[in-house]
Design a protein around this motif. Sequence first.
Motif, PDB file in Angstrom:
ATOM      1  N   LYS A 189      62.916  26.658  56.035  1.00 13.57           N
ATOM      2  CA  LYS A 189      62.359  27.803  56.733  1.00 13.57           C
ATOM      3  C   LYS A 189      61.562  28.781  55.669  1.00 13.57           C
ATOM      4  N   SER A 247      67.545  31.302  64.640  1.00 13.55           N
ATOM      5  CA  SER A 247      66.244  31.325  65.483  1.00 13.55           C
ATOM      6  C   SER A 247      66.360  30.577  66.827  1.00 13.55           C
ATOM      7  N   GLY A 307      58.373  34.713  59.421  1.00 13.66           N
ATOM      8  CA  GLY A 307      59.549  34.954  59.372  1.00 13.66           C
ATOM      9  C   GLY A 307      60.570  35.201  58.158  1.00 13.66           C
ATOM     10  N   LYS A 362      62.555  38.526  56.932  1.00 17.19           N
ATOM     11  CA  LYS A 362      63.644  38.310  56.179  1.00 17.19           C
ATOM     12  C   LYS A 362      63.852  39.106  54.855  1.00 17.19           C
ATOM     13  N   GLU A 402      65.514  41.674  60.250  1.00 16.24           N
ATOM     14  CA  GLU A 402      66.116  40.893  61.129  1.00 16.24           C
ATOM     15  C   GLU A 402      66.766  41.491  62.521  1.00 16.24           C
ATOM     16  N   GLN A 430      63.220  39.769  66.244  1.00 17.67           N
ATOM     17  CA  GLN A 430      63.601  38.505  66.745  1.00 17.67           C
ATOM     18  C   GLN A 430      62.993  37.982  68.059  1.00 17.67           C
ATOM     19  N   MET A 435      59.486  36.986  67.298  1.00 19.20           N
ATOM     20  CA  MET A 435      59.597  35.720  66.775  1.00 19.20           C
ATOM     21  C   MET A 435      59.715  34.817  67.839  1.00 19.20           C
TER      22      MET A 435
END
Length: 530
Positions: free
Chosen positions: A157, A230, A368, A372, A377, A382, A385
């Motif tokens: 990720k 996620s 993402g 972070k 977050e 989120q 996202m």
Amino acid sequence: MLKVIITDDEIQIRKGLRMKVNWEEEGFQIAGEASNGVEALELLRMMDIDVVITDMRMPMMDGIELAKCCQKEFPNVKVVVLSGYSDFEYVRGSLKEGVKDYLLKPVAPDELVEVLSKIRKEVEAEKLINAESSRLRRLVHSQLQEVQEQYLLYLVKEEWLELKMVTERLCQLQLAELINETTEVQFVTVEIREGSDNPNRLKELWLPFQLLCKEIAKGHPKTYSFYDPSYANMIHFLQILEMDKRDRPLRLVKEIQQTVKKLLKLETVVGIGNVTSGMTNFKTGYISSLLAWSQSQLGSKSQVLDGSNVQEEVFEFSPEIERKLTNGIESVNYEAFKENIYVLLEGNRHLSIMSFTFAANRVLFLLGSLGKKYNMETNDFQKVMWNCQQSIWELNSQSKVIEHLLQLAKLIIEKVHVARYSNGKLIVASVQQYLNQHYASEISLSMLSDLFHINSAHLSETFKNTVGQNFSDYLVQLRLEKARQFLKDKQLKIIDVANLTGFSNSGYFSTVFKKYFGQTPVEFRNSLDS
């Protein structure tokens, strides 16, 4: 025997319910009686109760309020409400408020037996699942395994700074077999789905599902599972392939689907990704399993979507593109980021839908990772996202995907701007988060200053003023605290713990550990049994 409380403000009703059925024959024991909801709660706090049968209308606290309190304080207790015809619709609408079932007054014995039978089967099934979860938790609990899973998520990720750091950490985590550039791997994504109208069932069975997946992975050599926050209700697997065992992912999938169906009564939707080789292609392999899964049909039917046969050439996401996009965010230059996004996703008119989807997902992973890095977050972040991910999967419009990515980038740039021009606390918080993830690596102030685009002397001073200790002391303390957690896992040797926490040898590790905690690592581990 399941224990029951009968709650009604009329003593004759309570006596009548006792006489309606042979409780012991049905597998129940009446453990107590209450004349209102307040008394029932007192009994619940004193005894281990499985079922509450309560009247709807009572003084002090009625049946619905009692059910709501039970849902919060005793979520495993099943509440059955007795009501008259005038309350029927109200009670039926309260089934989501903690009421398990309802019976119309006067209660018919056969209806009471039917409800009790249904509850008994449900409670027994839940207890079996809980017992199985406890057994699996004891089997699979491993500090090393947890850190391995976290690092696998990092590999698929986030954007790596130095390949050397990644290689060293994989060796520390006993994952050196992933380093070889010729090693072929395949990712498998598994989602659980549930067909009933109970929205909480997936939540209740999430932990048993995780534990089952870990246990199944143990039975398949060179197979690792991990969880990505996620994506809800999903576990992901990485399998190292061998030339003579290319059918291993299908055997893994078959066992997962059969076991989850048998033990948890859940359906599973599986996406199998492309075969890839080399760590630098892990992200592509992971995305391909998610992309295969995204082609599934809605509903609770079990499915397997095999994307490994897709031979289409995937768009190359080069380090140069990655660096340009990252620099646009880090330098708080939205226009530069926007220009590069359009070049990447719109400028190349020869991109296929598949290649566009891969490229868009790589950008999403990059954003993402940056979010972070700057402690973004939150639920709102989120949500953005997830909306972005949905637009990529749906691919109704190329411009819509780009719009969502730019919206996400703007949010991150705003946070970076605030961090840059704050009193330094936000940058220090981000540095602490980075250290918490990479504490075992060789980390220097100069490396962190490059990473967070801040002068090293200024970072050193700001860190000490904010945290109360200098950077090197903080890092040693962090490593030792992590080491103390690893020492609780007796499957790990002392040298393993030293390596996992970034100490060059066990002798130096023991010396520093004793200086800090007053005990050697061995003495600390032995003290856990005393």
